[in-house]
Design an enzyme around this catalytic site. Structure first.
Site, PDB file in Angstrom:
ATOM      1  N   ALA A 113       0.465  -1.164   0.389  1.00  0.00           N
ATOM      2  CA  ALA A 113      -0.297   0.380   0.328  1.00  0.00           C
ATOM      3  C   ALA A 113       0.647   1.393  -0.068  1.00  0.00           C
ATOM      4  CB  ALA A 113      -0.865   0.167   1.289  1.00  0.00           C
ATOM      5  N   LYS A 114       0.108   2.073  -0.351  1.00  0.00           N
ATOM      6  CA  LYS A 114       1.113   3.379  -0.343  1.00  0.00           C
ATOM      7  C   LYS A 114      -0.251   5.071  -0.019  1.00  0.00           C
ATOM      8  CE  LYS A 114       5.829   4.917  -0.463  1.00  0.00           C
ATOM      9  NZ  LYS A 114       6.562   4.642  -0.278  1.00  0.00           N
ATOM     10  N   GLY A 115       0.480   6.175   0.208  1.00  0.00           N
ATOM     11  CA  GLY A 115      -0.569   6.833   0.589  1.00  0.00           C
ATOM     12  C   GLY A 115       0.487   8.037   0.018  1.00  0.00           C
TER      13      GLY A 115
END
Ligand code: NAD
Length: 424
Positions: A113-115
């Site tokens: 995941a990444k933000g």
């Protein structure tokens, strides 16, 4: 039957385009699992949020925020949060996908995941930064959590920002949830060794690669792009091993000194002034000339897409250690391979950070904390073991370390995918 995604328009050198090409290159090595490969070519979930905050002068400003969960077949999402004016959905998708590959490559029980927030954090006051972080955390609170998706620091985010994220999530859920983020201050359940873990992983994989190239670290010349968390920690460890840091570049400038920098002096300068520009112990140099510097080892540790085809033709190093995520575009990868330059790819080279994040998460759950020596020992063991498996795969198929890392990782992800079966 499966149409390309409608909401991104990747090009060969853009982050998502780069990632897609890296996946295509691994398909011949996936055997029967190749039938699941489209699963890797689209994120499981992508959340776009509006982040409105009141500025110190009373105005209201809106920022674009993202959290992308690329693949959750092997466990909860895991990956950092980036604050940068160039952040886009496409970039965050690629960074999330590289996290899936990286986590599987070192066999951590996580998906990817990444933000990110599209913002220049240098233009915000501390209070504005806190309000933006808290609102962003609340907005993505519907998909993160200690068992769901666990953010961590990335470009322009740090332990203080993780503390605000942990506090906001905890306030919203009604109990202190230290395991919702990693890279926290040690007082709040952070792990010893986390701040320097990514740089340490770059050093450990780099030392192994140098050994295979018969490149002596004692006296080896290093050029480092990006002197932040990753680049500076890696440079320090190489300097301790006897290497000379002869060039550095960051957003404040490019500097060179063939005799090597004094590490204590440059670290103090960066801490006090915010960048390498203006460092007295070196000469300033034109930014583009950085790629022509005479060196043995090059560490790109800033942003994606920095090693272009043109720069790949000019690089003097024998060894490139990808501290950054996605620094090399596919055409440059091919040029470096043709020129006999060894590239240790991001998806293994910089996996030290997420590995110690995993240790932090485990320590938070067990409420039992390890010593820094224990952490570094376990980190070194995991990195060396993972790199050996990748190197064996590369030798067996006569493929690059990047394709070998993707082969090891994609096999793990797609096996999990197959064993879980397709819902419903
Ligand atoms: P950071 O914010 O601490 O440092 C970023 C560095 O890049 C700074 O020195 C900055 O000046 C430099 N930079 C920014 N724009 C630049 C430009 N246009 N040209 C040259 N330099 C520029 O971030 P970080 O945590 O060190 O992350 C650096 C890279 O490493 C990113 O690609 C990130 O995704 C990756 N990474 C970070 C971690 C981690 O644990 N922090 C883990 C794995 C990978």
């Amino acid at each position: 039957m499966t149409l390309p995604l409608s909401y991104v328009h990747p090009t060969p050198d853009s982050p998502w385009g780069t990632y897609l090409m890296q996946v295509d290159r691994v398909v011949p090595y996936l055997g029967h699992l190749a039938k699941w490969v489209d699963t890797l070519k689209r994120p499981k979930r992508a959340l776009i949020v509006d982040v409105p905050i009141e500025m110190d002068n009373g105005d209201v400003a809106h920022f674009e925020g993202f959290r992308v969960q690329h693949n959750l077949s092997r466990g909860p999402g895991k990956g950092g949060v980036r604050y940068h004016p160039d952040v886009t959905l496409e970039e965050v998708m690629a960074l999330a996908a590289w996290m899936s590959i990286k986590n599987a490559a070192v066999n951590l029980p996580y998906g990817g995941a990444k933000g990110g927030i599209r913002v220049d954090p240098n233009t915000l006051s501390m209070k504005e930064l806190e309000r933006m972080t808290r609102r962003y955390t609340s907005e993505i609170g519907i998909i993160i959590g200690p068992q769901r998706d666990i953010p961590a620091p990335d470009v322009n985010t740090n332990p203080q920002i993780m503390a605000w994220m942990m506090d906001t999530y905890s306030m919203n859920t009604g109990s202190t949830a230290t395991g919702v983020v990693t890279g926290k201050p040690v007082d709040l359940g952070g792990s010893l060794g986390r701040v320097k873990a990514t740089g340490r992983g770059v050093f450990v994989t780099g030392r192994e690669a140098a050994r295979r190239l018969n490149l002596n670290l004692e006296g080896a010349r290093l050029a480092v792009q990006g002197f932040g968390n990753v680049g500076s920690a890696a440079a320090e460890l190489f300097a301790q091993a006897g290497a000379k840091i002869v060039a550095a570049q960051d957003h404040t400038g490019t500097i060179v000194n063939g005799r090597g920098f004094d590490m204590a002096d440059i670290m103090a300068h960066v801490r006090d002034s915010g960048g390498v520009g203006g460092f007295k112990g070196a000469e300033p140099m034109a930014d583009e000339a950085f790629w022509d510097v005479d060196c043995d080892i090059l560490i790109p540790a800033a942003l994606e897409g920095q090693v272009t085809a043109d720069r790949a033709r000019r690089i003097k190093a024998k060894l490139v250690l990808e501290g950054a995520n996605g620094p090399t575009v596919p055409s440059a990868d091919d040029i470096l391979a043709d020129r006999g330059v060894l590239v240790v790819p991001d998806v293994i080279c910089n996996a030290g950070g997420v590995t110690v994040s995993y240790f932090e998460w485990v320590q938070d759950f067990s409420s039992f904390f390890w010593t820094e020596d224990e952490i570094n020992l376990r980190l070194d063991k995991i990195m060396i073991g993972a790199l050996k498996k990748i190197w064996d795969t590369a030798d067996r198929h006569r493929i690059s370390l990047r394709t070998a890392t993707f082969a090891v990782a994609c096999e793990r992800i797609l096996r999990a995918r197959e064993e879980r079966g397709l819902y419903p």
